[in-house]
Design a protein around this motif. Structure first.
Motif, PDB file in Angstrom:
ATOM      1  N   ASP A 156       0.826  -1.218   0.000  1.00  0.00           N
ATOM      2  CA  ASP A 156       0.000   0.000   0.000  1.00  0.00           C
ATOM      3  C   ASP A 156       0.860   1.267   0.000  1.00  0.00           C
ATOM      4  OD1 ASP A 156      -2.320  -1.536   0.025  1.00  0.00           O
ATOM      5  OD2 ASP A 156      -2.403  -1.586   2.219  1.00  0.00           O
ATOM      6  N   ARG A 157       2.178   1.102  -0.264  1.00  0.00           N
ATOM      7  CA  ARG A 157       3.033   2.303  -0.302  1.00  0.00           C
ATOM      8  C   ARG A 157       2.594   3.207  -1.449  1.00  0.00           C
ATOM      9  NH1 ARG A 157       7.243  -1.744   0.609  1.00  0.00           N
ATOM     10  NH2 ARG A 157       7.858  -1.733  -1.592  1.00  0.00           N
ATOM     11  N   ILE A 158       2.828   4.505  -1.266  1.00  0.00           N
ATOM     12  CA  ILE A 158       2.550   5.457  -2.349  1.00  0.00           C
ATOM     13  C   ILE A 158       3.763   6.359  -2.517  1.00  0.00           C
ATOM     14  CG2 ILE A 158       1.250   7.007  -0.765  1.00  0.00           C
ATOM     15  CD1 ILE A 158      -0.495   7.688  -3.359  1.00  0.00           C
ATOM     16  N   SER A 159       4.129   6.586  -3.782  1.00  0.00           N
ATOM     17  CA  SER A 159       5.245   7.497  -4.048  1.00  0.00           C
ATOM     18  C   SER A 159       4.722   8.648  -4.893  1.00  0.00           C
ATOM     19  CB  SER A 159       6.377   6.775  -4.784  1.00  0.00           C
ATOM     20  OG  SER A 159       6.015   6.556  -6.130  1.00  0.00           O
ATOM     21  N   ALA A 160       5.354   9.791  -4.741  1.00  0.00           N
ATOM     22  CA  ALA A 160       5.035  10.934  -5.592  1.00  0.00           C
ATOM     23  C   ALA A 160       6.315  11.703  -5.809  1.00  0.00           C
ATOM     24  CB  ALA A 160       3.985  11.829  -4.932  1.00  0.00           C
ATOM     25  N   TYR A 161       6.499  12.186  -7.007  1.00  0.00           N
ATOM     26  CA  TYR A 161       7.749  12.875  -7.362  1.00  0.00           C
ATOM     27  C   TYR A 161       8.958  11.994  -6.996  1.00  0.00           C
ATOM     28  CZ  TYR A 161       4.670  16.906  -7.870  1.00  0.00           C
ATOM     29  OH  TYR A 161       3.655  17.760  -8.246  1.00  0.00           O
ATOM     30  N   ASP A 162       8.827  10.692  -7.233  1.00  0.00           N
ATOM     31  CA  ASP A 162       9.914   9.722  -7.019  1.00  0.00           C
ATOM     32  C   ASP A 162      10.310   9.526  -5.556  1.00  0.00           C
ATOM     33  OD1 ASP A 162      10.213   8.901  -9.669  1.00  0.00           O
ATOM     34  OD2 ASP A 162      11.421  10.663 -10.155  1.00  0.00           O
ATOM     35  N   VAL A 163       9.488   9.994  -4.616  1.00  0.00           N
ATOM     36  CA  VAL A 163       9.780   9.793  -3.194  1.00  0.00           C
ATOM     37  C   VAL A 163       8.640   8.977  -2.568  1.00  0.00           C
ATOM     38  CG1 VAL A 163      10.223  10.925  -0.976  1.00  0.00           C
ATOM     39  CG2 VAL A 163      10.977  12.023  -3.102  1.00  0.00           C
ATOM     40  N   ASN A 184       3.505   7.214   5.089  1.00  0.00           N
ATOM     41  CA  ASN A 184       2.369   6.315   5.337  1.00  0.00           C
ATOM     42  C   ASN A 184       1.798   5.823   4.003  1.00  0.00           C
ATOM     43  OD1 ASN A 184       1.605   9.011   4.914  1.00  0.00           O
ATOM     44  ND2 ASN A 184      -0.271   8.822   6.073  1.00  0.00           N
ATOM     45  N   GLY A 185       1.090   4.712   4.060  1.00  0.00           N
ATOM     46  CA  GLY A 185       0.512   4.142   2.850  1.00  0.00           C
ATOM     47  C   GLY A 185      -0.967   4.467   2.734  1.00  0.00           C
ATOM     48  N   LEU A 191       1.014  17.850  -2.152  1.00  0.00           N
ATOM     49  CA  LEU A 191       2.418  18.040  -1.765  1.00  0.00           C
ATOM     50  C   LEU A 191       2.942  19.387  -2.260  1.00  0.00           C
ATOM     51  CD1 LEU A 191       3.768  14.446  -2.531  1.00  0.00           C
ATOM     52  CD2 LEU A 191       3.399  15.446  -0.270  1.00  0.00           C
ATOM     53  N   THR A 192       2.596  19.720  -3.495  1.00  0.00           N
ATOM     54  CA  THR A 192       3.085  20.985  -4.059  1.00  0.00           C
ATOM     55  C   THR A 192       2.513  22.169  -3.293  1.00  0.00           C
ATOM     56  OG1 THR A 192       3.130  19.898  -6.185  1.00  0.00           O
ATOM     57  CG2 THR A 192       3.334  22.280  -6.224  1.00  0.00           C
ATOM     58  N   SER A 193       1.198  22.132  -3.041  1.00  0.00           N
ATOM     59  CA  SER A 193       0.579  23.294  -2.395  1.00  0.00           C
ATOM     60  C   SER A 193       0.998  23.415  -0.931  1.00  0.00           C
ATOM     61  CB  SER A 193      -0.944  23.230  -2.521  1.00  0.00           C
ATOM     62  OG  SER A 193      -1.411  22.093  -1.832  1.00  0.00           O
ATOM     63  N   SER A 194       1.494  22.317  -0.340  1.00  0.00           N
ATOM     64  CA  SER A 194       1.940  22.383   1.061  1.00  0.00           C
ATOM     65  C   SER A 194       3.452  22.586   1.165  1.00  0.00           C
ATOM     66  CB  SER A 194       1.583  21.091   1.808  1.00  0.00           C
ATOM     67  OG  SER A 194       0.336  20.622   1.441  1.00  0.00           O
ATOM     68  N   ASN A 208      10.201  11.477   4.023  1.00  0.00           N
ATOM     69  CA  ASN A 208       9.398  11.153   5.216  1.00  0.00           C
ATOM     70  C   ASN A 208       8.132  11.977   5.403  1.00  0.00           C
ATOM     71  OD1 ASN A 208      11.244   9.161   6.095  1.00  0.00           O
ATOM     72  ND2 ASN A 208      12.588  10.813   6.813  1.00  0.00           N
ATOM     73  N   VAL A 209       7.492  12.330   4.320  1.00  0.00           N
ATOM     74  CA  VAL A 209       6.258  13.113   4.456  1.00  0.00           C
ATOM     75  C   VAL A 209       5.101  12.186   4.837  1.00  0.00           C
ATOM     76  CG1 VAL A 209       4.534  14.484   3.219  1.00  0.00           C
ATOM     77  CG2 VAL A 209       6.978  14.886   2.831  1.00  0.00           C
ATOM     78  N   GLU A 210       4.376  12.569   5.869  1.00  0.00           N
ATOM     79  CA  GLU A 210       3.195  11.825   6.308  1.00  0.00           C
ATOM     80  C   GLU A 210       1.963  12.497   5.700  1.00  0.00           C
ATOM     81  OE1 GLU A 210       1.423   9.021   9.339  1.00  0.00           O
ATOM     82  OE2 GLU A 210       3.553   9.545   9.279  1.00  0.00           O
ATOM     83  N   LEU A 211       1.182  11.762   4.925  1.00  0.00           N
ATOM     84  CA  LEU A 211      -0.036  12.354   4.357  1.00  0.00           C
ATOM     85  C   LEU A 211      -1.103  12.441   5.437  1.00  0.00           C
ATOM     86  CD1 LEU A 211      -0.462  10.393   0.981  1.00  0.00           C
ATOM     87  CD2 LEU A 211       0.350  12.749   1.261  1.00  0.00           C
ATOM     88  N   PRO A 212      -1.840  13.556   5.526  1.00  0.00           N
ATOM     89  CA  PRO A 212      -2.945  13.632   6.492  1.00  0.00           C
ATOM     90  C   PRO A 212      -4.017  12.590   6.158  1.00  0.00           C
ATOM     91  CG  PRO A 212      -2.604  15.744   5.371  1.00  0.00           C
ATOM     92  CD  PRO A 212      -1.703  14.758   4.711  1.00  0.00           C
ATOM     93  N   ALA A 213      -4.757  12.179   7.183  1.00  0.00           N
ATOM     94  CA  ALA A 213      -5.776  11.136   7.004  1.00  0.00           C
ATOM     95  C   ALA A 213      -6.769  11.508   5.905  1.00  0.00           C
ATOM     96  CB  ALA A 213      -6.495  10.885   8.323  1.00  0.00           C
ATOM     97  N   SER A 214      -7.113  12.793   5.809  1.00  0.00           N
ATOM     98  CA  SER A 214      -8.107  13.191   4.803  1.00  0.00           C
ATOM     99  C   SER A 214      -7.564  12.963   3.389  1.00  0.00           C
ATOM    100  CB  SER A 214      -8.480  14.669   4.987  1.00  0.00           C
ATOM    101  OG  SER A 214      -7.326  15.472   4.841  1.00  0.00           O
ATOM    102  N   VAL A 215      -6.270  13.203   3.186  1.00  0.00           N
ATOM    103  CA  VAL A 215      -5.675  12.997   1.854  1.00  0.00           C
ATOM    104  C   VAL A 215      -5.583  11.502   1.548  1.00  0.00           C
ATOM    105  CG1 VAL A 215      -3.621  13.409   0.415  1.00  0.00           C
ATOM    106  CG2 VAL A 215      -4.420  15.188   1.993  1.00  0.00           C
TER     107      VAL A 215
END
Ligand code: ATP
Ligand code: MG
Length: 312
Positions: free
Chosen positions: A40-47, A51-52, A267-270, A277-284
């Protein structure tokens, strides 16, 4: 789905791990086959994010399986790597491991993957749009003036290969000549031909179901025994593609998408783009899971539960 835990790492007691990608763990089954397993991993911009997204690996696996079945009917001569969606009874797996892998693994042919990413773009967006607005070209190919954001390429889908960079490095666009120098003339031509054929078949299929496949990435491998080029990896998933809602699409603006674009935009807007090591908020996480499920259902006509129930 948010109630369940994301599976972000997998180890099996009796099967050697061949590799760990950004999303998948590959396990050797024998000399000629492997377990191609989506976490369940997720990557964005090659990182890879910290959290998954719970259930994401199930969706990616089931969507790819659906496409392999559709594409082998629609693209004459297409070979792919999927053998089975259930590990053989002879595989040394505990009942707990079988349960963990259920729905998120594929028994696949173990092949030598060509080190290029076969990208096909039907619509102009993302890096292609940035290049067009700066230089009037896409992948170095001159385009007519006056194209609007998210419009289809006027002369049909274009093939824009890139390198398959080692972990931590960025994929770079390559010219058709560079693709030839990496994989050889014969295979470069076949990869291009198959990429465009698979994209066109898939885009037509998806459009009948209200989805635009704006662009996508394929990987191919060589079957050394027959000298055939084989479609491998994940296929036409929301990780490897941009999927738009056809009903809401209009040239000149970004259409609502059912893919990772939502996470990239967050990620861009934040100010978190590319940070470790970015943790996505539960809502995202929840919204991403909902988008992935939604596109799964639209494309396959089934819920994830129905697809899982159909497994042996
Ligand atoms: P990304 O998909 O973002 O580029 P990644 O390449 O790390 O990241 P994963 O999906 O996590 O991708 O890992 C899958 C790996 O398995 C890739 O390196 C892919 O080339 C490889 N692969 C796919 N199909 C096969 C196959 N049939 N035999 C051997 N390796 C395969
Ligand atoms: Mg991959």
């Amino acid at each position: 789905m948010s109630s369940s835990q994301a599976i972000t790492s997998l180890t099996l007691t009796s099967l050697p791990k061949l590799s760990t990608g950004k999303v998948r763990d590959l396990f050797a089954l024998d000399d000629s086959s492997l377990l191609f397993t989506a976490t369940d991993r997720i990557s964005a911009y090659d990182v890879v994010l910290a959290n998954g997204v719970p259930g994401k690996g199930l969706i990616l696996t089931q969507i790819s399986a659906h496409w392999f079945a559709v594409l082998e009917q629609k693209v004459p001569g297409l070979k792919h790597h999927l053998i089975s969606l259930t590990p053989p009874a002879s595989a040394p797996l505990t009942p707990e491991e079988r349960a963990l892998l259920r729905g998120r693994t594929m028994v696949c042919r173990r092949l030598k993957v060509f080190p290029i990413e076969a990208i096909v773009r039907g619509y102009i967006t993302g890096s292609a749009w940035s290049e067009y607005t700066a230089k009037g070209t896409v992948h170095g190919i001159p385009q007519p003036p006056g194209l609007q954001l998210c419009s289809p390429f006027p002369n049909g889908p274009i093939y824009t290969p890139s390198t398959k960079a080692p972990a931590g490095e960025k994929d770079e666009n390559i010219s058709p000549e560079q693709a030839v120098s990496i994989v050889g003339k014969k295979y470069a031509a076949r990869i291009q031909e198959l990429s465009l054929a698979v994209y066109s078949a898939a885009a037509a299929y998806a459009l009948e179901r209200g989805i635009i496949v704006a662009d996508t990435k394929f990987e191919f491998a060589l079957d050394e025994a027959t000298d055939e080029v084989v479609l491998v990896d994940e296929v036409l998933t929301p990780d490897s593609s941009r999927f738009w809602n056809a009903a809401e699409w209009k040239a000149g603006s970004e259409a609502p998408s059912y893919d990772k674009q939502y996470v990239r935009d967050y990620l861009t807007s934040s100010g978190l783009k590319g940070k470790p090591n970015v943790e996505l908020p539960a809502s995202v996480v929840d919204e991403t899971a909902a988008k992935y499920r939604d596109v799964f259902q639209r494309l396959t006509g089934k819920s994830l539960e129905q697809a899982l129930a159909a497994l042996e």
